[in-house]
Design a protein around this motif. Structure first.
Motif, PDB file in Angstrom:
ATOM      1  N   VAL A 186     -61.336 -33.639 -11.568  1.00  0.00           N
ATOM      2  CA  VAL A 186     -62.516 -34.293 -12.135  1.00  0.00           C
ATOM      3  C   VAL A 186     -62.124 -35.529 -12.949  1.00  0.00           C
ATOM      4  O   VAL A 186     -62.799 -36.552 -12.903  1.00  0.00           O
ATOM      5  N   GLY A 187     -61.031 -35.431 -13.673  1.00  0.00           N
ATOM      6  CA  GLY A 187     -60.640 -36.522 -14.566  1.00  0.00           C
ATOM      7  C   GLY A 187     -59.876 -37.659 -13.925  1.00  0.00           C
ATOM      8  O   GLY A 187     -59.901 -38.788 -14.417  1.00  0.00           O
ATOM      9  N   TRP A 188     -59.177 -37.397 -12.812  1.00  0.00           N
ATOM     10  CA  TRP A 188     -58.346 -38.450 -12.240  1.00  0.00           C
ATOM     11  C   TRP A 188     -58.571 -38.654 -10.748  1.00  0.00           C
ATOM     12  O   TRP A 188     -58.701 -39.779 -10.284  1.00  0.00           O
ATOM     13  N   MET A 189     -58.625 -37.575  -9.981  1.00  0.00           N
ATOM     14  CA  MET A 189     -58.730 -37.726  -8.524  1.00  0.00           C
ATOM     15  C   MET A 189     -60.108 -38.217  -8.084  1.00  0.00           C
ATOM     16  O   MET A 189     -60.206 -39.187  -7.317  1.00  0.00           O
ATOM     17  N   ALA A 190     -61.158 -37.563  -8.507  1.00  0.00           N
ATOM     18  CA  ALA A 190     -62.511 -37.905  -8.052  1.00  0.00           C
ATOM     19  C   ALA A 190     -62.916 -39.338  -8.411  1.00  0.00           C
ATOM     20  O   ALA A 190     -63.455 -40.043  -7.558  1.00  0.00           O
ATOM     21  N   LEU A 224     -63.213 -43.326  -4.277  1.00  0.00           N
ATOM     22  CA  LEU A 224     -63.887 -44.437  -3.591  1.00  0.00           C
ATOM     23  C   LEU A 224     -62.987 -45.652  -3.425  1.00  0.00           C
ATOM     24  O   LEU A 224     -63.178 -46.450  -2.510  1.00  0.00           O
ATOM     25  N   ASP A 225     -62.009 -45.807  -4.296  1.00  0.00           N
ATOM     26  CA  ASP A 225     -61.061 -46.923  -4.174  1.00  0.00           C
ATOM     27  C   ASP A 225     -60.019 -46.663  -3.087  1.00  0.00           C
ATOM     28  O   ASP A 225     -59.280 -47.574  -2.720  1.00  0.00           O
ATOM     29  N   GLN A 226     -59.947 -45.457  -2.607  1.00  0.00           N
ATOM     30  CA  GLN A 226     -58.907 -45.076  -1.640  1.00  0.00           C
ATOM     31  C   GLN A 226     -59.518 -44.516  -0.367  1.00  0.00           C
ATOM     32  O   GLN A 226     -59.017 -43.560   0.199  1.00  0.00           O
ATOM     33  N   LEU A 227     -60.607 -45.091   0.076  1.00  0.00           N
ATOM     34  CA  LEU A 227     -61.294 -44.543   1.243  1.00  0.00           C
ATOM     35  C   LEU A 227     -60.498 -44.776   2.517  1.00  0.00           C
ATOM     36  O   LEU A 227     -60.647 -45.779   3.192  1.00  0.00           O
TER      37      LEU A 227
END
Length: 165
Positions: free
Chosen positions: A59-63, A67-70
């Motif tokens: 929740v704090g880092w991955m999510a 969107l920047d790593q699609l």
């Protein structure tokens, strides 16, 4: 500011450390008879710690970074992770019913070996127990797949494999 690779390494370590918590929590609840309130609380301490070690980084880092790593691999990793949490939610529906039935009959404090769990719940208790088993197995299955995908993404993204390949 801390580099992206350093944060990714801490996240990887956190998620990696969650698995022994899950494994011990599962082993403890399976091997301990009867399941009293103290046994349940001890089990939940480890499972809760494992969930926190996985969920907080997600929740704090991955999510927020998704969107920047699609790309295809990131989406596979996210999909598998979401499936794990969906299975956990599915299993939770069974946990709630089983917990309520045992609590209503005070089996966490006053365990009665002659009273079967199937007898104290509704005629659907087998259904709820199946949901719990499917949910837990599904969570672990998809967690392992998501972990593997995330581990490979980590190796590729932070060029850990450059000297090896």
């Amino acid at each position: 500011m801390v580099s992206d690779g350093a944060v990714a390494t801490v996240v990887l370590a956190s998620v990696t450390l969650s698995f022994p918590c899950f494994a011990y929590g599962a082993w403890y609840i399976i091997e301990t008879e009867p399941v009293t309130w103290d046994v349940l609380v001890h089990h939940l301490k480890f499972v809760g710690t494992g969930l926190a070690l996985t969920t907080v980084p997600m929740v704090g880092w991955m999510a927020p970074r998704l969107l920047d790593q699609l790309n295809g691999f990131a989406m596979v990793h996210a999909f598998l992770g979401l499936q794990a949490y969906a299975m956990l939610a599915f299993g939770f529906t069974g946990i709630v019913r089983i917990f309520k039935a045992k609590r209503d009959h005070d089996l966490y404090n006053d365990y009665d070996q002659d009273l079967l769990l199937d007898e104290i719940g509704s005629d659907r208790m087998d259904h709820w127990r199946s949901r719990l088993r499917i949910g837990v197995f599904g969570y672990v299955f998809f967690w392992i797949l998501a972990y593997g995908a995330g581990f490979v993404r980590y190796l590729l993204r932070y060029r850990v494999l450059d000297g090896i390949l």
